[in-house]
Design a protein around this motif. Structure first.
Motif, PDB file in Angstrom:
ATOM      1  N   GLU A 240       0.826  -1.204   0.000  1.00 37.76           N
ATOM      2  CA  GLU A 240       0.000   0.000   0.000  1.00 37.76           C
ATOM      3  C   GLU A 240       0.862   1.257   0.000  1.00 37.76           C
ATOM      4  OE1 GLU A 240      -3.629   2.095   2.528  1.00 37.76           O
ATOM      5  OE2 GLU A 240      -2.591   0.341   3.341  1.00 37.76           O
ATOM      6  N   LEU A 241       1.921   1.276   0.799  1.00 38.02           N
ATOM      7  CA  LEU A 241       2.827   2.429   0.827  1.00 38.02           C
ATOM      8  C   LEU A 241       3.497   2.629  -0.526  1.00 38.02           C
ATOM      9  CD1 LEU A 241       4.477   1.744   4.299  1.00 38.02           C
ATOM     10  CD2 LEU A 241       3.072   3.734   3.734  1.00 38.02           C
ATOM     11  N   VAL A 242       3.941   1.545  -1.128  1.00 42.26           N
ATOM     12  CA  VAL A 242       4.609   1.613  -2.429  1.00 42.26           C
ATOM     13  C   VAL A 242       3.669   2.186  -3.487  1.00 42.26           C
ATOM     14  CG1 VAL A 242       5.551   0.202  -4.303  1.00 42.26           C
ATOM     15  CG2 VAL A 242       6.265  -0.220  -1.941  1.00 42.26           C
ATOM     16  N   ALA A 243       2.413   1.746  -3.468  1.00 42.58           N
ATOM     17  CA  ALA A 243       1.449   2.205  -4.465  1.00 42.58           C
ATOM     18  C   ALA A 243       1.048   3.661  -4.244  1.00 42.58           C
ATOM     19  CB  ALA A 243       0.216   1.309  -4.432  1.00 42.58           C
ATOM     20  N   VAL A 244       0.761   4.029  -3.006  1.00 40.71           N
ATOM     21  CA  VAL A 244       0.265   5.378  -2.715  1.00 40.71           C
ATOM     22  C   VAL A 244       1.343   6.431  -2.897  1.00 40.71           C
ATOM     23  CG1 VAL A 244      -0.645   6.880  -0.894  1.00 40.71           C
ATOM     24  CG2 VAL A 244      -1.553   4.565  -1.183  1.00 40.71           C
ATOM     25  N   PHE A 245       2.587   6.094  -2.498  1.00 38.60           N
ATOM     26  CA  PHE A 245       3.654   7.097  -2.507  1.00 38.60           C
ATOM     27  C   PHE A 245       4.671   6.897  -3.651  1.00 38.60           C
ATOM     28  CE2 PHE A 245       2.032   7.001   1.839  1.00 38.60           C
ATOM     29  CZ  PHE A 245       1.767   8.346   2.026  1.00 38.60           C
ATOM     30  N   ASP A 246       4.334   6.027  -4.610  1.00 35.39           N
ATOM     31  CA  ASP A 246       5.163   5.823  -5.808  1.00 35.39           C
ATOM     32  C   ASP A 246       6.626   5.557  -5.442  1.00 35.39           C
ATOM     33  OD1 ASP A 246       5.756   5.597  -8.506  1.00 35.39           O
ATOM     34  OD2 ASP A 246       6.094   7.749  -8.747  1.00 35.39           O
ATOM     35  N   VAL A 247       6.831   4.521  -4.643  1.00 39.53           N
ATOM     36  CA  VAL A 247       8.140   4.199  -4.077  1.00 39.53           C
ATOM     37  C   VAL A 247       8.928   3.285  -4.998  1.00 39.53           C
ATOM     38  CG1 VAL A 247       9.253   3.050  -2.122  1.00 39.53           C
ATOM     39  CG2 VAL A 247       7.263   4.485  -1.734  1.00 39.53           C
ATOM     40  N   ASP A 248      10.266   3.468  -5.047  1.00 37.73           N
ATOM     41  CA  ASP A 248      11.161   2.556  -5.772  1.00 37.73           C
ATOM     42  C   ASP A 248      11.261   1.252  -4.984  1.00 37.73           C
ATOM     43  OD1 ASP A 248      11.812   4.416  -7.770  1.00 37.73           O
ATOM     44  OD2 ASP A 248      13.363   5.322  -6.522  1.00 37.73           O
ATOM     45  N   TRP A 249      10.600   0.223  -5.439  1.00 42.59           N
ATOM     46  CA  TRP A 249      10.561  -1.031  -4.673  1.00 42.59           C
ATOM     47  C   TRP A 249      10.760  -2.254  -5.570  1.00 42.59           C
ATOM     48  CZ3 TRP A 249      11.071  -0.720   0.372  1.00 42.59           C
ATOM     49  CH2 TRP A 249      10.893  -1.864   1.152  1.00 42.59           C
ATOM     50  N   ASP A 250      11.265  -2.076  -6.791  1.00 45.52           N
ATOM     51  CA  ASP A 250      11.497  -3.206  -7.703  1.00 45.52           C
ATOM     52  C   ASP A 250      12.793  -3.925  -7.352  1.00 45.52           C
ATOM     53  OD1 ASP A 250       9.190  -2.635  -9.058  1.00 45.52           O
ATOM     54  OD2 ASP A 250      10.196  -1.251 -10.435  1.00 45.52           O
TER      55      ASP A 250
END
Length: 214
Positions: free
Chosen positions: A204-214
């Protein structure tokens, strides 16, 4: 932002980091993008506790040193972030204690040095890559950052310290502080039955805040 204001801001934030013990002696370096596409950079061997705004290194848009004292010997590290992450407006590198300590532990995850303990570490940093040890000033540090192809805004150099790229200087300092505090938490909680964030909470954090998580 004018060069004059940016010079003052660099010195202000550098002294704040120094005064709180986040980097000591003549360690650490900061660079920030100027209005004309150049850079202002802390000089090589300088102390964050007593920088002179007038003596900061000034580089032009081509990366040539045009004024001030000679820049940090780790310019290759800074330039690699500017060239691979086009939104980068500032780069902060410290020798902070807890992030450096975490980089020395055998069981640290090299792809994601910080365990997912708090939302702000994810929001401000994404995944933090652990890079191998390089001697200070080694141009290979820049090659290592380039090999990430812009996928990471923060790395930690093993046995050396963290580096953060951000949209501007204030964001870079805040992200660096988050990195160090999360590393401190990780060390305090080692061996404890701590509850980190769940996979769903991270997603949810990655999606909402457009986080580099790949």
């Amino acid at each position: 932002m004018t060069d004059s204001r940016l010079r003052e801001d660099i010195c202000f934030w550098a002294k704040s980091l120094f005064d709180r013990g986040l980097t000591g002696g003549g360690s650490g370096n900061i660079s920030a993008r100027t209005e004309d596409g150049g850079l202002l950079v802390t000089p090589t061997g300088s102390s964050f506790g007593r920088l002179d705004p007038a003596r900061l290194s000034r580089l032009d848009a081509a990366g040539m040193h045009i004024a001030g004292d000679p820049p940090t010997k780790e310019m290759a590290l800074h330039e690699a972030f500017y060239s691979t992450r086009k939104t980068t407006g500032a780069v902060v590198h410290l020798h902070s204690t807890h992030a450096t300590a975490l980089s020395m532990l055998d069981d640290t995850d090299a792809d994601n040095l910080l365990p997912p303990l708090t939302p702000y570490s994810i929001m401000r940093l994404g995944k933090v890559k652990l890079l191998p040890f390089y001697r200070p000033g080694d141009p290979a540090m820049g090659d290592a950052v380039r090999s990430l192809a812009g996928r990471r805004s923060a790395v930690v150099l093993a046995n050396h310290g963290p580096v953060v790229a951000a949209k501007d200087l204030e964001a870079g300092v805040f992200a660096m502080e988050e990195l160090e505090e999360t590393a401190k938490l990780a060390l305090l909680l080692r061996g404890a039955a701590a509850r980190g964030l769940t996979t769903q909470q991270i997603a949810e954090l990655v999606a909402v805040f457009d986080v580099d998580w790949d």
